[in-house]
Design an enzyme around this catalytic site. Structure first.
Site, PDB file in Angstrom:
ATOM      1  N   LEU A   1     -19.198  -1.118  23.988  1.00 11.77           N
ATOM      2  CA  LEU A   1     -19.594   0.135  23.158  1.00 11.77           C
ATOM      3  C   LEU A   1     -21.135   0.529  23.533  1.00 11.77           C
ATOM      4  CD1 LEU A   1     -17.617  -0.807  19.829  1.00 11.77           C
ATOM      5  CD2 LEU A   1     -16.680   0.619  21.928  1.00 11.77           C
ATOM      6  N   ASP A   2     -21.365   1.893  23.162  1.00 13.48           N
ATOM      7  CA  ASP A   2     -23.003   2.399  23.159  1.00 13.48           C
ATOM      8  C   ASP A   2     -23.475   1.594  22.043  1.00 13.48           C
ATOM      9  OD1 ASP A   2     -22.457   4.036  25.354  1.00 13.48           O
ATOM     10  OD2 ASP A   2     -22.099   5.755  24.190  1.00 13.48           O
ATOM     11  N   MET A   3     -24.535   1.179  22.175  1.00  9.72           N
ATOM     12  CA  MET A   3     -25.405   0.513  21.187  1.00  9.72           C
ATOM     13  C   MET A   3     -25.420   1.381  19.776  1.00  9.72           C
ATOM     14  SD  MET A   3     -29.707  -0.486  21.119  1.00  9.72           S
ATOM     15  CE  MET A   3     -30.158   1.531  20.665  1.00  9.72           C
TER      16      MET A   3
END
Length: 578
Positions: free
Chosen positions: A414-416
């Protein structure tokens, strides 16, 4: 051309209540200082009321030929201690470099009688000659004729070579027959007859070789005649192309040398000097024309102390990028980072917030675990895997939590800034099986997002209101400003998202939607929500494509997959904390 002796602009309102910045802005990730916000608002008021120039920003609804633009304000203090600001625009504005209120370019190539005009005129003359040659009707005609003759030659030669192959086979069979007759009847008469026939066979072979030679000579002469006529045109064209290339490269290098940037220490560097030790080696096109370098150079040149900087977008967004009207943006990385690295030497600058570990003090909740896998709920602002500067991540935490786990652990990311469900593989076999499901897209992934507005698709009359939809916008990385992504029909990778309306809050003017990505491109959901051809409504807290908030309101709330060992279908869901 309009040029003011000084571009220092005093505030039209009292600013005594505001404290001055203690340190200069970190230009690549910042929250605008309140005084920069006021300066930007005053500049925006000027853009709406000025009458010195006309430029179609696309704000009146006329998008044909519309060009939005980045503007910048630099909070400065003069030698008398007065605080004001400078204004700048990126590139040219209304085809000019100089307008009242705005700082000039670091180097003005539009000034008459400088080297650029003379050398560019020479290149333009070459372009005219090239255009005449490249559109010469004899070039396509001769090319087509050459291809035809070459094809005919290859066909005839191939046919004759087959004749020669067949002839050799026939002659070989005859020789074998003669040898057999001689073995049965080894008389002088047989020898004489064999000699006569062998001479005939040898002459046939010679004749076939001579015919091949004559065919080759025939076609070589015709092909050579056409090639010569074509070369007379193409050689001149290629020579002009090479000359233009050399002149353009020399002019570009000369221009790069004219762009010389000061810093507060008085040190000056050209674009060539700034970029020679970078990965780029050569400055990208447009380097030095952005607002930030222009503002700082003017300040240093005129003895003004820079206090803070902010840049904002004005107008309709470009077709491929996501830019919000009046929204503040950081300086670009590819062109501006090397330049500003030199220009900011000697200034006390804010710390780079991107080097601070955002995961410190946060924990990763484990929602499910067995011997093969675990399901975790990743917090927002938490890396999935270690970054260049920050090691702390879901991977690092899982390695600590499951020290005896084998394999890579991380199956997907997942994106940060995105929170939500992630599956962790605890064995190599489990990782292989889970990864296969993601590759084959048999895993169901759903996200919930809070949009900063109400998309047009969802504001129509109830009868026409869309509650579901599909977005297909191909994406690629922005080479000038990573990690931002661009919509690119030519080079972008396929990116598809299904959306479903969950709830519209008319009081807050926010919309809750479910997003189901069919592909897994970087920032896919963020871009598909924010882009003009998507939902045209950024996610709340999207600091790249919308407006910053306490967090990005995007959460992976649903994950459905097969257990890697038992093949049991498993469903996990966790609500977001927004």
């Amino acid at each position: 051309m309009h040029l003011q002796p000084s571009c220092f602009t005093s505030f039209t309102q009292a600013i005594d209540a505001y404290a001055l910045p203690q340190r200069f802005t970190f230009p690549f990730y910042y929250e605008p200082h309140p005084l920069c916000v006021i300066a930007a608002e005053e500049l925006q008021q000027h853009l709406e009321t000025q009458s010195d120039w006309q430029h179609n920003f696309g704000l009146t609804g006329e998008l044909t030929g519309a060009i939005g633009k980045m503007f910048g304000v630099l909070l400065v203090q003069n030698l008398q201690g007065e605080v004001g600001y400078l204004s700048a625009f990126s590139g040219k504005l209304a085809e000019q470099n100089h307008w009242p209120r705005f700082v000039p370019p670091v180097f003005d190539m539009l000034v008459k009688d400088n080297f650029f005009h003379a050398e560019n005129l020479q290149i333009n003359n070459l372009n005219l000659q090239l255009a005449a040659l490249e559109t010469h009707p004899d070039i396509p005609r001769l090319n087509a004729e050459l291809i035809t003759k070459q094809t005919q030659a290859e066909t005839q030669l191939a046919a004759h070579r087959q004749v020669m192959i067949d002839g050799r086979k026939t002659r070989k069979a005859q020789r074998n027959q003669l040898a057999g007759q001689l073995a049965v009847n080894p008389t002088d008469e047989t020898l004489r007859e064999n000699a006569i026939i062998e001479a005939k066979l040898s002459q046939e072979s010679i004749n076939e070789k001579n015919q091949l030679r004559d065919i080759k000579r025939y076609w070589d002469e015709r092909i050579h005649t056409i090639s010569q006529a074509l070369s007379q045109l193409t050689d001149k064209r290629d020579a002009l192309r090479q000359e233009r290339k050399q002149l353009s490269a020399a002019l570009q290098q000369k221009l790069f040398e004219q762009y010389r940037f000061l810093n507060i220490l008085g040190a000056e560097k050209s674009l060539n000097g700034i970029f020679k030790n970078t990965v780029e080696l050569t400055p990208p096109a447009g380097s030095g024309e952005c607002a930030a370098p222009k503002l700082l150079h003017y300040a240093f040149k005129h003895g003004l102390k820079p206090l803070a900087i902010a840049e904002f977008w004005w107008g309709a967004p470009p077709k491929s990028e996501i830019r919000q009207h009046k929204q503040f943006y950081p300086a670009c990385l590819r062109k501006c980072q090397p330049i500003l690295g030199h220009m900011l030497e000697g200034l006390d600058i804010d710390d780079n917030p991107l080097l601070i570990n955002p995961a410190e003090g946060k924990s990763v909740a484990i929602l499910y675990q067995d011997d093969a896998m675990a399901i975790v709920n990743k917090p927002a602002e938490f890396l999935s895997v270690p970054g260049k500067e920050i090691e702390d991540s879901v991977y690092a935490r899982m390695r600590q939590t499951f020290p005896h786990a084998t394999g890579p652990l991380i199956v997907h990311r997942l994106d940060m800034s995105t929170s939500g469900l992630m599956v962790i593989a605890l064995t190599k076999d489990a990782h292989k099986q889970l990864q296969k499901q993601f590759i084959q897209r048999t895993v169901t992934k759903r996200y919930v997002a809070l949009l900063d507005g109400i998309p047009a698709q969802m504001t129509a009359q109830v009868a026409d209101q869309q509650t579901t939809g599909h977005i297909s916008l191909p994406l690629r990385g922005d080479l000038d400003d990573r990690p931002r992504q661009l919509v690119c029909q030519e080079f972008g990778k396929v990116a598809e998202t299904d959306w479903e309306l969950s709830h519209i809050d008319k009081n807050t003017r926010q919309t809750r939607v479910y997003l189901s990505p069919k592909t897994g491109r970087t920032h896919q959901l963020r871009v598909h929500c924010a882009h003009l051809d998507g939902l045209n409504t950024p996610i709340v807290g999207d600091d790249l494509y919308g407006k910053r908030a306490n967090r990005l309101h995007l959460h992976a709330d649903l994950l459905v997959l097969q257990h890697p060992m038992t093949r049991e279908l498993m469903r996990f869901q966790v609500d977001p904390d927004f």
